[in-house]
Design a protein around this motif. Structure first.
Motif, mmCIF file in Angstrom:
data_model
loop_
_atom_site.group_PDB
_atom_site.id
_atom_site.type_symbol
_atom_site.label_atom_id
_atom_site.label_comp_id
_atom_site.label_asym_id
_atom_site.label_seq_id
_atom_site.Cartn_x
_atom_site.Cartn_y
_atom_site.Cartn_z
ATOM 1 N N PHE A 5 0.845 -1.192 0.000
ATOM 2 C CA PHE A 5 0.000 0.000 0.000
ATOM 3 C C PHE A 5 0.885 1.249 0.000
ATOM 4 C CE2 PHE A 5 -2.514 3.121 2.576
ATOM 5 C CZ PHE A 5 -3.399 3.432 1.564
ATOM 6 N N ILE A 6 1.931 1.165 0.820
ATOM 7 C CA ILE A 6 2.895 2.262 0.837
ATOM 8 C C ILE A 6 4.246 1.677 0.479
ATOM 9 C CG2 ILE A 6 4.142 3.901 2.301
ATOM 10 C CD1 ILE A 6 1.511 3.707 4.055
ATOM 11 N N SER A 7 4.938 2.312 -0.412
ATOM 12 C CA SER A 7 6.256 1.841 -0.765
ATOM 13 C C SER A 7 7.208 3.028 -0.846
ATOM 14 C CB SER A 7 6.186 1.103 -2.098
ATOM 15 O OG SER A 7 7.471 0.664 -2.443
ATOM 16 N N ILE A 8 8.154 3.035 0.054
ATOM 17 C CA ILE A 8 9.181 4.075 0.026
ATOM 18 C C ILE A 8 10.353 3.491 -0.751
ATOM 19 C CG2 ILE A 8 10.835 5.347 1.442
ATOM 20 C CD1 ILE A 8 8.711 5.604 3.570
ATOM 21 N N GLU A 9 10.714 4.120 -1.839
ATOM 22 C CA GLU A 9 11.687 3.505 -2.738
ATOM 23 C C GLU A 9 12.957 4.328 -2.871
ATOM 24 O OE1 GLU A 9 9.537 2.397 -6.287
ATOM 25 O OE2 GLU A 9 8.390 0.952 -5.100
ATOM 26 N N GLY A 10 13.935 3.893 -2.112
ATOM 27 C CA GLY A 10 15.274 4.466 -2.233
ATOM 28 C C GLY A 10 15.376 5.955 -1.966
ATOM 29 N N ILE A 11 14.665 6.422 -0.936
ATOM 30 C CA ILE A 11 14.724 7.872 -0.690
ATOM 31 C C ILE A 11 15.985 8.247 0.083
ATOM 32 C CG2 ILE A 11 12.239 8.288 -0.830
ATOM 33 C CD1 ILE A 11 12.246 8.473 2.261
ATOM 34 N N ALA A 12 16.401 9.483 -0.120
ATOM 35 C CA ALA A 12 17.552 10.037 0.596
ATOM 36 C C ALA A 12 17.203 11.451 1.008
ATOM 37 C CB ALA A 12 18.782 10.045 -0.304
ATOM 38 N N LYS A 13 17.812 11.918 2.080
ATOM 39 C CA LYS A 13 17.655 13.326 2.445
ATOM 40 C C LYS A 13 19.033 13.887 2.754
ATOM 41 C CE LYS A 13 15.346 16.995 3.030
ATOM 42 N NZ LYS A 13 14.498 17.571 1.969
#
Lengths: 307, 279
Positions: A5-13
């Motif tokens: 339902f939720i997919s966080i894909e390779g995020i960076a900050k």
């Protein structure tokens, strides 16, 4: 993991640091949740938990990567994703009803006053604030303020709720009651919930899945711990479950020692395939083995661990 | 406890006032006949010469004259003899007009500057230079361009009351709590609605504090401006009575300027309380 339902894909900050250097809070973060799941994130301050939540909410944008909710990449905030703020963030010039009605009228702009009020009232009743509709936030206790925050978030019937340490400013008794409320509401409405917390017991009581993050900067998602406790768990006999202490010790061990050393000790860590820890299931578990004796503890013989 | 404190403070105030009036009365009272002179000459010389009375009026003279003014506040006997009520009304009307114009410019402009970091930085040098200019320094320029003394006075009020309001609006708008903005953002509230439903109520106490400072400055400046432009108003009245050497009237005018200034301040203070909500 078929129906993400939720997919966080390779995020960076990343933030620009002094002298042209960049500070990386976290990078290459992958994380997914199914519909109706309750997830808690645990990690020390500065590991970027709040940033992840803000990115999910759309209040902040990732430097890299994408977040996909219900098959759509998100851009900016949405009424589908309600946020419960740590400091409740009620508008002090509006009454309880006014605060909730503001959210309701933001979602359904063509509703007339009576309809908005009636809808807002339903959610005020749901969080047990009937009778306080016309009070201003300054007249409410901390727990009541956060109840208004919850009512406001729920009133827009979101697809998911994002909570940033919602109960950390409350006293233990109020916190317990509100945890019960949130748990009941989430189960009743089938909400997908993402909560940041520092409280291990809160995570064990509420979450289906617990995400453990290492220390920042350069934080990584180290493990996903599946909560072995049954879904219909109760606050009073939570600690009597045979796997309760194994789970609790695993999380505390992580926070106390492994959160610092994880990155150095696990060179082959693949952020796309974070190990799933299933406490109590031999072969799959990492930490349950060492805690075997504790699982046999009899109820009521654990001094001082009720926290 | 608080009521008794208030009672005691009130008593002290009355005692101080009585002491002040008493000393004033003693300091300005007649000391008796000074020199003997013919009655006709004495009549010409007045009480100052014959009875040793100070040229400064005593509290009783001022009181009597004040009563006379209060009985007939709105008489109009031509350009140089109008009731105090009329003079004050002229001043209040000028302050009101200039002030309202300033509100109409300062608050929307302050809103824009507060919401836009670019405008804020771009306009900052102008504001910094214009702000410290004494409002009366604008007077010649205003008289030359506007060519009407009464309108020039209004312009001076406008220019002096705009800065505190503008700066407070900018500050209030720019420092609205991030969380409140985030609440509006997560609810997908549009910019205009956000400005009116979140930023304006959140910044209102700061804006009204600026308005309260402005009305105080406007009331300070109007007296000086009217001394320059002449014709009507309480400032003109003060200067005219000085030329008439009527110190009694000057003292009465000073008193009334103080009272009206206090009332204006109290009105704005009440508005500020109305829009301030504790968290």
């Amino acid at each position: 993991m078929s129906d993400k339902f939720i997919s966080i894909e390779g995020i960076a900050k990343r933030y620009p640091g002094a002298g042209g250097a960049t500070t990386t809070i976290f990078e290459n973060l992958w994380l997914s949740m199914t519909r109706g799941e309750f997830a808690c994130v645990i990690g020390h301050s500065g590991c970027g938990k709040t940033t992840v939540l803000n990115i999910l909410a759309g209040l902040d944008a990732p430097s890299e990567g994408a977040v996909i909710v219900d098959g759509q990449a998100i851009s900016g905030t949405s009424l589908d994703r309600a946020v419960i703020f740590q400091s409740h963030a009620l508008l002090p010039w509006r009454t309880v009803l006014g605060n909730v009605a503001y959210a309701v009228s933001s979602k359904w702009r063509n509703w007339d006053r009576a309809k908005v009020r009636a809808h807002a009232q339903t959610f005020i009743d749901l969080v047990g604030l009937s009778g306080s509709e016309h009070k201003r936030p300054s007249e409410l206790s901390g727990g009541m303020k956060q109840r208004v925050g919850i009512a406001r978030a729920l009133s827009i019937t979101p697809k998911m709720m994002l909570m940033d340490e919602p109960f950390s400013a409350l006293d233990a008794l109020t916190r317990g009651t509100l945890q019960d409320e949130v748990r009941r509401i989430c189960l009743e409405t089938g909400q997908t919930a993402f909560m940041i917390t520092h409280d291990v017991d809160e995570a064990i009581y509420l979450a289906d899945k617990i995400f453990l993050m290492t220390n920042g900067p350069g934080a990584v998602l180290a493990e996903v711990v599946e909560n072995p406790l049954p879904r219909d768990r109760g606050r009073t006999d939570l600690h009597r479950h045979p796997l309760y202490y194994a789970l609790r010790n695993h999380i505390i061990d992580f926070l106390v020692t492994r959160s610092k050393t994880f990155v150095a000790e696990t060179p082959g860590h693949d952020p796309r395939n974070v190990p799933v820890v299933q406490i109590g299931k031999p072969g799959l578990s990492i930490a349950a083995g060492s805690d075997e004796p504790r699982q046999t503890w009899m109820p009521g013989t654990s001094p001082g661990l009720s926290a | 406890m608080t009521s008794s404190l208030r009672l005691r403070a009130g008593l002290v105030s009355i005692v101080l006032l009585a002491a002040f009036l008493g000393i004033w009365h003693i300091a300005t009272r007649s000391t008796g006949a000074t020199t003997t002179m013919s009655p006709e000459y004495a009549k010409l010389m007045g009480l100052t010469a014959t009875q040793g009375k100070s040229a400064m009026p005593g509290p009783l003279d001022v009181g009597a004259k004040l009563w006379e003014h209060l009985k007939r506040p709105f008489y109009d006997n031509g350009p140089n003899d109008k009731g105090l009520g009329i003079q004050l009304a002229y001043s209040i009307a000028r302050v009101g007009t200039g002030y309202l114009l300033a509100v109409l410019v300062a608050i929307p402009l302050g809103f824009l500057i507060g919401m836009s970091p670019l405008l804020s930085k771009a306009l900052d040098p102008f504001i910094q230079v214009l702000k410290p200019i004494s409002p009366l320094a604008w007077m010649p320029l205003a008289l030359y361009t506007i060519k009407d003394s009464s309108v020039s006075a209004i312009f001076v009020i406008f220019i002096c009351s705009i800065w505190p309001m503008l700066l407070n609006t900018v500050f209030g708008v720019a420092s609205v709590r991030k969380e409140w903005i985030n609440v509006a953002r997560t609810l997908e509230v549009g910019t205009i609605r956000r400005a009116f439903t979140v930023i304006l109520p959140a910044a209102a106490p700061t804006i009204l504090t600026g308005m309260r400072i402005s009305i105080g400055i406007a009331w300070l400046v109007i007296v000086a401006a009217e001394m320059l432009v002449g014709g009507t108003g309480i400032g003109y009245f003060v200067w005219n009575e000085w030329n008439n050497l009527s110190i009694t009237n000057v003292i009465i005018a000073i008193l009334l300027i103080g009272v009206i200034g206090m009332l204006l301040d109290q009105i704005l203070a009440r508005f500020t309380r109305m829009v301030t909500f504790p968290e």
